[in-house]
Design an enzyme around this catalytic site. Structure first.
Site, short mmCIF file in Angstrom:
data_model
loop_
_atom_site.label_atom_id
_atom_site.label_comp_id
_atom_site.label_asym_id
_atom_site.label_seq_id
_atom_site.Cartn_x
_atom_site.Cartn_y
_atom_site.Cartn_z
N ILE A 159 2.24 -6.46 -3.60
CA ILE A 159 2.00 -6.43 -2.17
C ILE A 159 2.95 -5.37 -1.61
O ILE A 159 4.13 -5.35 -1.95
CB ILE A 159 2.24 -7.81 -1.52
N SER A 160 2.44 -4.47 -0.79
CA SER A 160 3.22 -3.32 -0.35
C SER A 160 4.41 -3.72 0.52
O SER A 160 4.41 -4.77 1.17
CB SER A 160 2.33 -2.35 0.43
N GLN A 161 5.41 -2.88 0.52
CA GLN A 161 6.57 -3.04 1.39
C GLN A 161 6.09 -3.06 2.85
O GLN A 161 5.29 -2.21 3.26
CB GLN A 161 7.53 -1.87 1.16
#
Length: 205
Positions: A136-138
């Site tokens: 899951i992206s930053q």
């Protein structure tokens, strides 16, 4: 102490070069912990390291969760909403100014898009593993990408790579009509179900 151990395992995993080194690092951590820990699952293809205490566990129920949230508020520990507000404030301080983007980040419960083992880091500004070798992206990156398209009600967006569905949820919360494509069927299925459960009208294929 347990959270510190998990953090150290996570750090070990992300810094090792291969599975053999990772297993050695986890073994050292088990010894340093001073308690019996079992390596319940190690999967470097999926990208997770799970550890389980040998001590018996009591399965929490809904009243436990409610009491826990109340205690967190009473003893001064931040609630998830407070953690989310602090995260968004940090992102705004980094230069994201679009009000629709910031409002969407405040509205979307990121912990719902993070595997249970990593939820204690759900509101840290960093990428987290979601399985199948994906992350899951930053949050700051999600914010920058969302701001870049100037999100607004009715804007049609094609997202390539649904992942856990977090970016799609942020876009939907900003009023966008989101069509998301995910090549990994297990991720697509779980993201579709999650987004529907949380009330985000996103088409996932």
């Amino acid at each position: 102490a347990r959270q510190d151990l998990v953090l150290r395992v996570a750090e070990a995993y992300f810094n090792v070069l291969n599975a053999q080194d990772a297993l050695a690092a986890v073994t050292q951590l088990r010894t340093a912990a001073g308690e019996q820990l079992e390596l319940a699952k190690t999967s470097f293809e999926v990208g997770t390291v799970t550890i389980r205490s040998s001590a018996p566990r009591r399965t929490p129920n809904s009243s436990d969760s409610s009491s826990s949230r109340q205690r967190s508020s009473e003893n001064g520990s931040p609630t998830r909403r407070e953690q989310r507000e602090a995260l968004v404030a940090s992102i705004a301080a980094q230069g994201v100014r679009d009000s629709a983007t910031l409002a969407a980040l405040r509205a979307v419960p990121r912990h719902e898009f993070v595997p249970a083992a990593w939820r204690f880091l759900a509101y840290a500004d960093e990428a987290l593993p979601i399985g199948h070798g994906q992350t899951i992206s930053q949050p700051a990156i999600v914010a920058i990408m969302t701001e870049a398209i100037r999100p607004r009600p009715g804007l049609r967006v094609l997202e390539v790579g649904t992942g856990s569905g977090y970016q799609a949820a942020v876009l939907a919360a900003a009023g966008c009509r989101v069509h998301s494509i995910e090549i990994l069927a297990p991720l697509a299925d779980s993201a579709r179900a999650r987004l529907a459960r949380l009330g985000y009208a996103v088409e996932v294929r």
